[in-house]
Scaffold this active site. Structure first.
Site, PDB file in Angstrom:
ATOM      1  N   ARG A 123       0.911  -1.162  -0.021  1.00 32.63           N
ATOM      2  CA  ARG A 123      -0.194  -0.043  -0.087  1.00 32.63           C
ATOM      3  C   ARG A 123       0.968   1.114   0.003  1.00 32.63           C
ATOM      4  NH1 ARG A 123      -5.740  -0.788   2.927  1.00 32.63           N
ATOM      5  NH2 ARG A 123      -6.639  -1.817   1.156  1.00 32.63           N
ATOM      6  N   GLN A 128      -0.465   2.027  -6.243  1.00 31.92           N
ATOM      7  CA  GLN A 128      -1.790   2.406  -6.161  1.00 31.92           C
ATOM      8  C   GLN A 128      -2.449   1.895  -7.434  1.00 31.92           C
ATOM      9  OE1 GLN A 128      -2.894   6.419  -5.493  1.00 31.92           O
ATOM     10  NE2 GLN A 128      -2.507   6.417  -3.447  1.00 31.92           N
ATOM     11  N   ASP A 131      -3.295  -1.670  -6.989  1.00 30.26           N
ATOM     12  CA  ASP A 131      -3.925  -1.963  -5.545  1.00 30.26           C
ATOM     13  C   ASP A 131      -5.561  -2.627  -5.893  1.00 30.26           C
ATOM     14  OD1 ASP A 131      -5.095  -2.286  -3.282  1.00 30.26           O
ATOM     15  OD2 ASP A 131      -4.541  -0.282  -2.479  1.00 30.26           O
ATOM     16  N   SER A 134      -8.111  -2.380  -3.208  1.00 31.38           N
ATOM     17  CA  SER A 134      -8.762  -0.987  -3.265  1.00 31.38           C
ATOM     18  C   SER A 134      -9.663  -0.845  -4.086  1.00 31.38           C
ATOM     19  CB  SER A 134      -7.930   0.202  -3.085  1.00 31.38           C
ATOM     20  OG  SER A 134      -7.096   0.193  -2.063  1.00 31.38           O
ATOM     21  N   TYR A 227      -4.834  -0.307   8.005  1.00 28.53           N
ATOM     22  CA  TYR A 227      -6.137  -1.048   8.654  1.00 28.53           C
ATOM     23  C   TYR A 227      -5.751  -0.580  10.107  1.00 28.53           C
ATOM     24  CZ  TYR A 227      -6.754  -4.024   4.688  1.00 28.53           C
ATOM     25  OH  TYR A 227      -7.084  -4.475   3.678  1.00 28.53           O
TER      26      TYR A 227
END
Lengths: 377, 377
Positions: A123, A128, A131, A134, A227
Site C-alpha cells: 500500500r 496504487q 491495488d 482498493s 488498517y
C-alpha cells in the site's frame, strides 16, 4: 520468444463472475509483442463475450492452455490441479489469500511457480494503480448502499409529495476504509443523512469531506498499512457506549471493518440490534470474515428482531463488468513492471512492489509471514 | 354515535406488506372524535408494530371487527367473504380495480357497502392529496432504479479511481408519468446519464428539468386523465424506429407505460433486446399488466439474450413503511371529505371527488364504466 499470457474461466463454486483480462487491456499490452490466449467463455459472466476479444487465441482445452502459458491470470485462487498443470517457472497473477489456502501455497512452491498474489500489493503510492483490494472495495462500498436500499421499507432521500414530505433516511457507515468512504458517498448522493465511524481518527476529515457527520468515540486505533489495529476490551466498551445511540437511530447501517489475517471485528452486538428501528437494515461487508454484526450469516439475508441483516459475499463480483475492468487494469500495471519494452519477462526482486507482491518463486515461499504460517518447519 | 374506523391485516397472497392506517394518521384524525380498531399485527410488515398504535383497539377477531365497523380501510381489494362480513351501509376505502374483480364489485353492491375505490380518485388538483396511484407510483419509480442498479454489472455514476475512470451508465426511462419522472430523478441523483421518452410531448420539459435528454419520436399520443392513448400501428413503427438506437445504447431501462383498463403497451420487442449491450438490465414496471417488454415475466428475473429483464410486482409494497405513510395520508384526506367536524359521516354525492371515487353505494354500482363492464344487463 513471445511471452504467452493466458486467462482461464473462473471455476469458483461461489459463482465468481469476474474475469482477469478484458479486451481493452489486451489492446493496451499488445504493443509489447506478447500473445494472449483465453479459455472460451471466460469473460461471458462479466459481460465480455468471446467475440469482444480481438487478437486472443480461444481454446476449450484448459490443460493445454495452462501447460503452454508463461503467465496465467486469474481472479480467485486457482485449484491445486490448475497449478500442477502449469509450466515450472511460469508466473501466476491472482488473489491467493495464502493463510486460508496453505495447500495451494505449497503447490505453487512445489511447482516452482512465481506467484504474485494481488492482495499482497504494497500500500504505497507507486503501487496504487495495482491495488486490487482498493479497486474492488470501492465497488463493494457503492453496491452495499444500493443493496441496502432495496431491502429497506423506506427511501433514502427526503421527498416532497402532494400529501406531505417524507424524511431522509439515516445511514451509518462503520469502518471508513475505501469501501466505507464510497458507501458514505453513495448514500449522500441518494440524499440520505450520513454518519461515519472509524477507530482511526484521521478518517474524520475524509468522512466530513463527503458530507457525513463523524461519530467521535475518543478511541484511536490507528494501525499498520491503512488498517486499524485490534481494540482492547476497555476500548471496545468505550466505543460501544458512544456508538449505540447512532446505531439505534439508523435506518441503514453498512459495516466494512476488517483486520488483515484475523476474524472480522464485531462492531454491533445482539443487544444493540434489539434497540434498532423496525424495518432497519444492516449490510455487513465483513460477512465473509465472520461478520461485523452478531447474527450475520454469510451469503444470507436474516431477520434479527427489528432488523434485516444482509451478509453478502463476493460483492465486487456483482459488478463484474467494471470490477473486471479495474482488476484487469490493476494486473496490467503489474505486468508492466514484469515485462520489458520488447515483451520479455524480467523480474527485479530488489523492487519493493515485485518483492512485496511475490508469494512464491523458484521453489520458495518468498513472503515471510505466509511462509511461517503455512510451513512452520 | 361514535364512528368506528377499522383496519384489517392484509391477506393478499402476493405478500402485501403495506397497511392502510399508520399511527400518525390515527393521531391526526382523533380530534374528530372517531374511534379506531385494528386487527393485531396489521402494521408489522410495514414496520409499524402494534405498540406504535396509540388509542387503537386491537383485536384478533376479524369477523367481529368487520361487523362492528362503520368504515373499513384496506390496501388490496378485500375478499368477498370480507365484504359479506361488513355491515350494510358501511364504507370501504381500498384499491379495488373493479374491472379485474367483477364478483367483488357485485358483492359490494349486494352488501349495500359504500365503496370508495382509491384508483378512481379523480386526477384534479383538489384531489391531489388523495391520489394514491400517484403517491405509490412515486415510490415505485424510485425503487425501480435501485432494483436495476443491483442487477447491473456496472455502476451508475462516473467514478475516478487510481487505475482510471469508470464511465457513467446510460439510463433510459420509457413512460414519463409519476413513476417515470421519479426514476429519471433517482438515476440522475446516482450520477447516470439519463434519457426520457414518452408519447406525450408535454413531458419533454419535465424530463429536461430533471437533467434528462428527451427522446423525440415525432408522435403525439396525448390522452385523457394524464395517460397516453393507444398508438396506431403506423405510429408504433415511427416510434420504434426513433427509439431503437437509444435502447441499444442503454445500460439500464425502466419502462412504466400503462393504459387504463388495457393490457400494458409493448414498448420493447425481442429484436430490440437482441441489439442491447451485454449485461444490460430492464426493469419493467408494466409487468403486472402483461409487461412493456417482450419476454417479461411478472414476478420473475429472466435472462433474454444480453439482457436481464426484471418484472417486479407490487413495487410500492417493497417500501412498505413510507408507502403506507403516503397511502394512509391519502385516505385521511378522503376521510376528511366524508366526516364532519364532529365526526359524523356525511356523503355529498354532488362533490366531484366523492362521486368520482365512489364505486358502489346503497345497492348500486355508481361508477358507470365499471357497471357496464361488470353487469352489462
Amino acid at each position: 520468444m513471445t511471452v504467452k499470457i493466458t486467462v482461464l474461466k473462473e471455476q469458483d463454486e461461489g459463482g465468481e463472475r469476474r474475469v482477469a483480462l478484458i479486451p481493452q487491456v489486451v489492446e493496451r499490452l499488445s504493443s509489447l509483442g506478447v500473445s494472449f490466449a483465453m479459455e472460451n467463455g471466460a469473460g461471458v459472466a462479466s459481460s465480455y463475450p468471446d467475440e469482444t476479444y480481438k487478437d486472443v487465441t480461444l481454446s476449450t482445452d484448459r490443460k493445454a492452455l495452462l501447460s503452454d502459458a508463461d503467465i496465467v491470470l486469474a481472479v480467485q485462487p486457482p485449484t491445486i490441479e490448475t497449478v500442477q498443470a502449469m509450466k515450472p517457472g511460469a508466473i501466476l497473477v491472482s488473489f491467493i489469500y495464502g493463510r486460508n489456502h496453505p495447500d495451494l501455497v505449497k503447490a505453487l512452491r512445489d511447482q516452482k511457480v512465481t506467484c504474485f498474489a494481488m492482495e499482497l500489493v504494497p500500500r504505497i503510492s507507486r503501487a496504487q494503480a495495482m491495488d486490487a483490494l482498493s479497486s474492488q472495495a470501492t465497488l463493494a462500498g457503492y453496491y452495499a448502499v444500493l443493496l441496502g436500499s432495496v431491502h429497506m421499507t423506506k427511501i433514502l432521500p427526503m421527498m416532497t409529495t402532494a400529501v406531505g414530505s417524507l424524511r431522509a433516511a439515516q445511514v451509518l457507515v462503520m469502518g471508513l476504509g475505501v469501501a466505507g468512504l464510497q458507501a458514505l458517498a453513495t448514500a449522500k448522493r441518494l440524499g440520505a443523512v450520513t454518519e461515519g465511524y472509524d477507530v482511526r481518527p484521521e478518517t474524520r476529515e475524509e468522512a466530513q469531506s463527503l458530507g457525513a457527520k463523524f461519530v467521535d468515540t475518543g478511541v484511536d486505533a490507528t494501525g499498520k498499512g491503512g488498517y486499524a489495529r485490534e481494540l482492547t476490551d476497555e476500548e471496545k466498551q468505550t466505543v460501544r457506549k458512544a456508538i449505540s445511540d447512532h446505531i439505534a437511530r439508523a435506518d441503514l447501517i453498512v459495516t466494512t471493518a476488517a483486520v488483515p489475517g484475523k476474524k472480522a471485528p464485531r462492531l454491533i452486538d445482539a443487544e444493540q440490534i434489539k434497540a434498532m428501528k423496525p424495518g432497519s437494515v444492516i449490510i455487513d461487508l465483513g460477512a465473509e470474515g465472520g461478520g461485523n454484526c452478531e447474527g450475520t450469516q454469510a451469503g444470507q439475508i436474516v431477520q434479527v428482531g427489528p432488523t434485516t441483516i444482509v451478509g453478502p459475499i463476493n460483492v465486487p463480483s456483482m459488478l463484474a463488468l467494471q470490477a473486471s475492468e479495474l482488476y484487469s487494469k490493476n494486473i496490467m500495471h503489474l505486468l508492466q513492471q514484469i515485462l520489458t519494452k520488447d515483451g520479455q519477462i524480467q523480474l527485479d526482486f530488489t523492487d519493493e512492489v515485485i518483492s512485496g507482491t511475490a508469494l512464491t518463486h523458484d521453489g520458495y515461499i518468498t513472503n515471510e509471514g505466509i511462509r511461517t504460517a503455512v510451513d512452520p518447519n
